[in-house]
Design an enzyme around this catalytic site. Sequence first.
Site, PDB file in Angstrom:
ATOM      1  CG  MET A 175     -11.774  -2.379   4.051  1.00 32.56           C
ATOM      2  SD  MET A 175     -10.085  -1.954   3.622  1.00 32.56           S
ATOM      3  CE  MET A 175      -9.463  -1.046   5.086  1.00 32.56           C
ATOM      4  CG  HIS A 178      -9.065   0.229  -1.106  1.00 32.52           C
ATOM      5  ND1 HIS A 178      -8.444   0.234   0.303  1.00 32.52           N
ATOM      6  CD2 HIS A 178     -10.451   0.430  -0.962  1.00 32.52           C
ATOM      7  CE1 HIS A 178      -9.303   0.192   1.130  1.00 32.52           C
ATOM      8  NE2 HIS A 178     -10.801   0.240   0.588  1.00 32.52           N
ATOM      9  N   GLY A 191      -1.130   1.687   9.663  1.00 29.15           N
ATOM     10  CA  GLY A 191      -0.585   1.427  10.804  1.00 29.15           C
ATOM     11  C   GLY A 191      -1.547   1.022  12.116  1.00 29.15           C
ATOM     12  CG  ASP A 226      -6.389  -2.532   2.891  1.00 25.25           C
ATOM     13  OD1 ASP A 226      -5.088  -2.494   3.500  1.00 25.25           O
ATOM     14  OD2 ASP A 226      -6.942  -1.958   2.083  1.00 25.25           O
ATOM     15  N   GLY A 227      -5.271  -4.043   5.925  1.00 29.95           N
ATOM     16  CA  GLY A 227      -5.336  -3.420   7.373  1.00 29.95           C
ATOM     17  C   GLY A 227      -4.712  -4.294   8.446  1.00 29.95           C
ATOM     18  N   GLY A 228      -3.491  -3.732   9.194  1.00 30.58           N
ATOM     19  CA  GLY A 228      -3.209  -4.677  10.101  1.00 30.58           C
ATOM     20  C   GLY A 228      -2.267  -5.894   9.782  1.00 30.58           C
ATOM     21  CB  SER A 283      -1.016  -0.006   0.980  1.00 28.32           C
ATOM     22  OG  SER A 283      -1.435   1.391   1.511  1.00 28.32           O
ATOM     23  CG  PHE A 309      -6.026   6.937   9.921  1.00 29.15           C
ATOM     24  CD1 PHE A 309      -5.532   8.175   9.610  1.00 29.15           C
ATOM     25  CD2 PHE A 309      -7.552   6.756  10.290  1.00 29.15           C
ATOM     26  CE1 PHE A 309      -6.528   9.434   9.880  1.00 29.15           C
ATOM     27  CE2 PHE A 309      -8.184   8.030  10.386  1.00 29.15           C
ATOM     28  CZ  PHE A 309      -7.660   9.263  10.344  1.00 29.15           C
ATOM     29  CG  HIS A 347      -3.609  -1.561  -1.696  1.00 26.35           C
ATOM     30  ND1 HIS A 347      -4.781  -2.042  -2.238  1.00 26.35           N
ATOM     31  CD2 HIS A 347      -4.233  -0.510  -1.182  1.00 26.35           C
ATOM     32  CE1 HIS A 347      -6.090  -2.047  -1.419  1.00 26.35           C
ATOM     33  NE2 HIS A 347      -5.556  -0.976  -0.600  1.00 26.35           N
TER      34      HIS A 347
HETATM   35  C1  DX5 Z   1      -6.364   1.837   5.220  1.00 24.04           C
HETATM   36  C2  DX5 Z   1      -5.936   1.460   3.816  1.00 24.04           C
HETATM   37  C3  DX5 Z   1      -4.829   0.534   3.980  1.00 24.04           C
HETATM   38  C4  DX5 Z   1      -3.572   0.927   4.826  1.00 24.04           C
HETATM   39  C5  DX5 Z   1      -3.045  -0.255   5.442  1.00 24.04           C
HETATM   40  O1  DX5 Z   1      -7.430   2.634   5.018  1.00 24.04           O
HETATM   41  O2  DX5 Z   1      -6.758   0.959   2.993  1.00 24.04           O
HETATM   42  O3  DX5 Z   1      -4.364   0.146   2.485  1.00 24.04           O
HETATM   43  O4  DX5 Z   1      -2.562   1.402   3.798  1.00 24.04           O
HETATM   44  O5  DX5 Z   1      -2.154  -0.141   6.025  1.00 24.04           O
HETATM   45  P1  DX5 Z   1      -1.542  -1.053   7.281  1.00 24.04           P
HETATM   46  O6  DX5 Z   1      -0.813  -2.271   6.294  1.00 24.04           O
HETATM   47  O7  DX5 Z   1      -0.251  -0.172   7.824  1.00 24.04           O
HETATM   48  O8  DX5 Z   1      -2.353  -1.232   8.251  1.00 24.04           O
HETATM   49 ZN    ZN Z   2      -6.445  -0.048   0.976  1.00 29.98          ZN
END
Ligand code: DX5
Ligand code: ZN
Length: 221
Positions: free
Chosen positions: A138, A67, A146, A176-178, A9, A144, A34
């Site tokens: 998600m 996305h 992190g 996607d996410g964490g 991402s 955000f 991404h």
């Molecule tokens: C959040 C985004 C993600 C984000 C994931 O709204 O859709 O793509 O960049 O970031 P990490 O991998 O740090 O959780």
């Molecule tokens: Zn994303």
Amino acid sequence: MREFILSPSLLSSDFGALRSELTALEEAGLKWVHWDVMDGAFVPNITFGPPIIKRLRKTSGLFFDVHLMIERPERYIQEFADAGADLLCIHAESTLHLERTVSAIREAGMQAGLSLNPATPLGVVEYLLPQLDMVLIMSVNPGFGGQSFIPFCKDKIATLSAMIRSRGLQTLIQVDGGVTLHNAKELFDLGADVLVSGSAFFGFPPYAERHKAFQEAVGAK
Ligand code: DX5
Ligand code: ZN
């Protein structure tokens, strides 16, 4: 063995050096990238839009996995097609007429993805599944990088995977996410085909090494 795809991402990349970031990803053997498009309305943040993607499309051979975290994405489908998006993923919560919007994405020549916020039930994909190239689960509330993975999303991945297999479909599951090196294998084994990683990827160069670490973590080549 199922194919494993890592989609870094760009939200966690150096926005001042997007062109060299894309080149570095390609040289490191990544196939997907991404793009998190945010409008400051559907999510609190604002990132980038079609003009930047279009400009960078000219110098990148990566698969552009876009996305959209924007209200009423149906307004911008042709612009993202013209910008060179390969896959356009919209949020189920962002528009009223999902079937029409998903059809429009495919008619514009892109692959279609549907993204679900953590609390959105899987039922919303039931009738649309045959028209979807990818479903994005998600695993954080969007907006955000992190953030920490929300554990109940694991059940959603497993249930969606069973739904896709029982219907004989090829729909990809993206998470996607964490996502980290520590949970990547579990997510892949639950049925995720594409893992998005922002902070756990860009914070750990060199990218070829990090890509390899993710591949080894899930036990894929
Ligand atoms: C959040 C985004 C993600 C984000 C994931 O709204 O859709 O793509 O960049 O970031 P990490 O991998 O740090 O959780
Ligand atoms: Zn994303």
